[in-house]
Design an enzyme around this catalytic site. Structure first.
Site, PDB file in Angstrom:
ATOM      1  N   HIS A  32      -5.072  -7.128   3.960  1.00  0.00           N
ATOM      2  CA  HIS A  32      -3.627  -7.060   4.167  1.00  0.00           C
ATOM      3  C   HIS A  32      -3.254  -6.865   5.627  1.00  0.00           C
ATOM      4  CE1 HIS A  32      -1.275  -7.238   0.557  1.00  0.00           C
ATOM      5  NE2 HIS A  32      -2.040  -6.406  -0.098  1.00  0.00           N
ATOM      6  N   ASP A  67      -1.050  -5.870  -8.441  1.00  0.00           N
ATOM      7  CA  ASP A  67      -0.199  -6.510  -7.433  1.00  0.00           C
ATOM      8  C   ASP A  67       0.619  -7.650  -8.027  1.00  0.00           C
ATOM      9  OD1 ASP A  67      -1.012  -4.873  -5.424  1.00  0.00           O
ATOM     10  OD2 ASP A  67      -2.487  -6.272  -4.583  1.00  0.00           O
ATOM     11  N   GLN A 114      -7.757  -4.961  -0.282  1.00  0.00           N
ATOM     12  CA  GLN A 114      -6.806  -4.132   0.445  1.00  0.00           C
ATOM     13  C   GLN A 114      -6.932  -4.346   1.953  1.00  0.00           C
ATOM     14  OE1 GLN A 114      -4.475  -2.479  -1.090  1.00  0.00           O
ATOM     15  NE2 GLN A 114      -3.632  -2.067   0.919  1.00  0.00           N
ATOM     16  N   HIS A 139      37.690  29.305  -3.915  1.00  0.00           N
ATOM     17  CA  HIS A 139      37.000  28.975  -5.169  1.00  0.00           C
ATOM     18  C   HIS A 139      37.388  29.981  -6.251  1.00  0.00           C
ATOM     19  CE1 HIS A 139      34.659  26.406  -2.549  1.00  0.00           C
ATOM     20  NE2 HIS A 139      33.914  25.982  -3.562  1.00  0.00           N
ATOM     21  N   HIS A 182      -3.079   3.106  -3.943  1.00  0.00           N
ATOM     22  CA  HIS A 182      -3.807   2.578  -5.106  1.00  0.00           C
ATOM     23  C   HIS A 182      -5.045   3.437  -5.342  1.00  0.00           C
ATOM     24  CE1 HIS A 182      -1.970  -0.907  -2.981  1.00  0.00           C
ATOM     25  NE2 HIS A 182      -1.606  -1.269  -4.190  1.00  0.00           N
TER      26      HIS A 182
END
Lengths: 426, 426
Positions: free
Chosen positions: A257, A356, A254, A415, A323
């Site tokens: 990234h 992933d 992770q 209405h 995650h």
């Protein structure tokens, strides 16, 4: 990696960043790109591409020949892996497809929920130096399964005017209808409002840089968007028996990234915590993307010591991680304790990287705590619902007075009148 | 009411307004309200309420006594109508509730989609001169059915510091947990970030004025929002046999909402069209909200002549109306031709007002063409999904090489490494 107590982490969570800020210069910049594309169409898109991507294109659309060349350029192994992923992603997402339904509360009433695919979608795939064939599959396959009529893809060209062959092959395999060489805010504007070459779509999905994200925020409303992704995160829940080598590798996957990615481990075990610190150090030194991962770990990496698993789960629910890996004994038994998480990975052999690329569920997940209210990208994002209402004359007669009373309590006498004109006929 | 041809209407549709505009003064104004509420909490909320609603409050929360007084103040008839609506809305929305599911593609893999309610919601209910008990039901009941733990409601107080009793009674009936006397951008800020009295929520739903809508756009991302509602619209599809009295009443019921509301009739019959023009004139003269309705009809009211029903449906799908009434023979048979509409009303005795109050489906519908990509508010808006992934050691071993190839094609070698460290153990 910093080790802290659960109570300290709760304090840190309160400091999270927020959206309600006007970044005037940046917003003006993004809005002016959008406006120019709306006014000038293709010409503006080609100009911005020359300016930002450093390439002068003649044609925005990727040709059939370019796709064929890409098919020659990628390896057999890549094809095998891509098709294996496609098959698993397809089979999971098919289970998500919702059906229309109808109810008959009685013989004079039909109520329903009609489910229809959206007409078109534009998928943004980041480009430049990096290439993300998995992003193509994770966005295009759910759209295809939903039955979207037109799937367009945009991705910024490389400096030589080409698109990465892995991305092109993935688009072809996933059933993308059109591929355009354009990125940034100009790509989002073109998809939202259309140009001579690029047809307007009704929804835009896919990740991108800060310009792409901000442009999506601005066109939101005129078209639908998936979500505005923030930095991504992983949270590993570990105990005495967790394998620190695996946990470290997953946390670092992770961290590589993005410098702003957060890798967090919540554990009941001090022994494990110290093993993990050492293992992170060791593996970090061997990573290709060491610089990025180091910054991420130093700034946002945390090992959080808690007394019980219940305390761990309470923290997880507050964090609402993108995650979540439950690397503890009998993880399935603890599923009911998890309220907020994008994807929940169970056991030692279900690392984030499996999700992933290959497991089947979507890898586009709610980031930065938004799992508290958002879902993974899915087939449901490419379909929408219409209510269906049929009342017979007698069924309406039965509720006519109640409707009139409610409408009049809201001072909406027009209405009420629409019921009264019918009542007059009974 | 203006009568035009289908081709002209297509041109008009291209002129729709857009979101990607920075309204600098207005945005700064809204953002400053948000910022001050974040910094000063209750004090700021009380100050803004004095300034904008003209009332100095001691306490933001509605007390149990105030609710009891409201219960005494409303009529038996209102209670009956409210409970009848509640029962029908509940029974439709219960059918929407999604369940978690799990798949076993083989004995070493479990994949799932876990569905969980969001933790809390804040419902905005407009106030001041008007009162909308139906809005309370349509927002709170789906949240309740979803299982949301905390349902808060905000609504601006009247000048005497009270809240309309119909609204209070509806909130009590619908199971709202807390009611606060606050409206405008200050209410949205309080719900998004919390104050001493008002707890932060994870999602905000409900309609409001321009300040409310813009504040929702800005806090979007920090909290979820339902949708930013634009002016609402109705589209009636009519033929030779349609009753012009009913059609006119239904079109006007939409027009009385808002000067910017659009009432549109698409018809294959010139005879019907001229009857409708006369009937609209006649009924308009009798309306309480004549001024608003007249402006709406003059500006946005249209009768559109088409040659065939197929042409009518093509226009409907482009318009993607919030409310669609198929006042034609055998309307159910044409349902398949409708792709884009918020709610579809079938036949002569299913007017929009039935759906607004009583039929069962939600009256919060996508406006201004957003039915092309959005759904009615529903139980699904108060729940979110988490993916669940379990692979055994052998299941992971089978796909390990494919994952490594895909990760390396994206230059994410840390991802590949998280598989390699496990492969080393096989």
């Amino acid at each position: 990696m910093k080790t802290i107590r659960g109570t300290e982490f709760k304090e840190e969570l309160l400091q999270r960043s927020d959206s309600s800020q006007l970044d005037l210069e940046f917003d003006r910049n993004v809005l002016s790109i959008i406006e120019i594309v709306r006014l000038e169409g293709d010409r503006a898109v080609l100009d911005f591409t020359e300016r930002f991507d450093g390439v002068k294109l003649d044609n925005l659309m990727v040709s059939e020949e370019e796709i064929q060349e890409a098919e020659q350029a990628v390896s057999e192994e890549f094809y095998h892996a891509l098709r294996s992923a496609k098959q698993r992603i397809t089979s999971y997402h098919e289970a998500q497809k919702e059906q229309s339904w109808f109810l008959n509360p009685n013989e004079s009433i039909v109520l329903g929920q009609k489910v229809t695919p959206i007409d078109s979608v534009g998928i943004y795939v980041p480009g430049g130096k990096a290439a993300y064939p998995s992003t193509v599959l994770m966005n295009a396959l759910p759209a295809k399964i939903a039955g979207v009529g037109l799937i367009s893809m945009v991705t910024p060209p490389q400096r030589d005017g080409t698109i990465n062959p892995h991305v092109l092959v993935a688009a072809k395999e996933a059933g993308v209808d059109r591929i355009y060489k354009v990125g940034g805010a100009q790509a989002i504007a073109a998809l939202a409002y259309g140009t001579e070459t690029i047809d307007k779509v009704v929804k835009i999905t896919g990740p991108g840089n800060a310009y792409v994200a901000r442009a999506k925020k601005w066109v939101f409303g005129d078209v639908a968007i998936d979500m505005i992704a923030g930095p991504s995160e992983i949270c590993v829940v570990a105990d005495d028996n967790t394998n620190p080598i695996y946990a470290a590798a997953d946390l670092l996957s992770q961290a590589e990234h993005d410098e702003r990615a957060a890798a967090v481990c919540v554990t009941t075990s001090e022994v494990f915590a110290s093993k993990l610190v050492a293992e992170i150090e060791r593996q970090l030194a061997q990573l290709d993307r060491q610089e990025i991962a180091t910054q991420s770990i130093e700034q946002f990496g945390r090992i959080i010591l808690v007394d019980t698993l219940q305390e761990a789960f309470e923290l997880v629910n507050r964090l609402a991680p993108e995650h979540l890996q439950l690397m503890i004994d009998n993880p399935m038994e603890h599923l009911a304790s998890i309220r907020n998480a994008g994807a929940i990975f169970l056991g030692e052999h279900s690392p984030e990287a499996l999700g992933d690329y290959m497991a089947g569920p979507n890898h586009t997940l709610p980031t930065s705590g938004t799992a508290a209210f958002s879902s993974p990208l899915g087939v449901y994002d490419f379909m929408k619902k219409s209510s269906v209402i049929y009342y017979s004359e007698s069924a309406l007669a039965e509720v006519a007075d109640d409707i009139i009373i409610l409408a009049e309590s809201e001072q909406l006498t027009g209405h009420a009148n629409s019921i009264k004109v019918r009542k007059a006929g009974y």
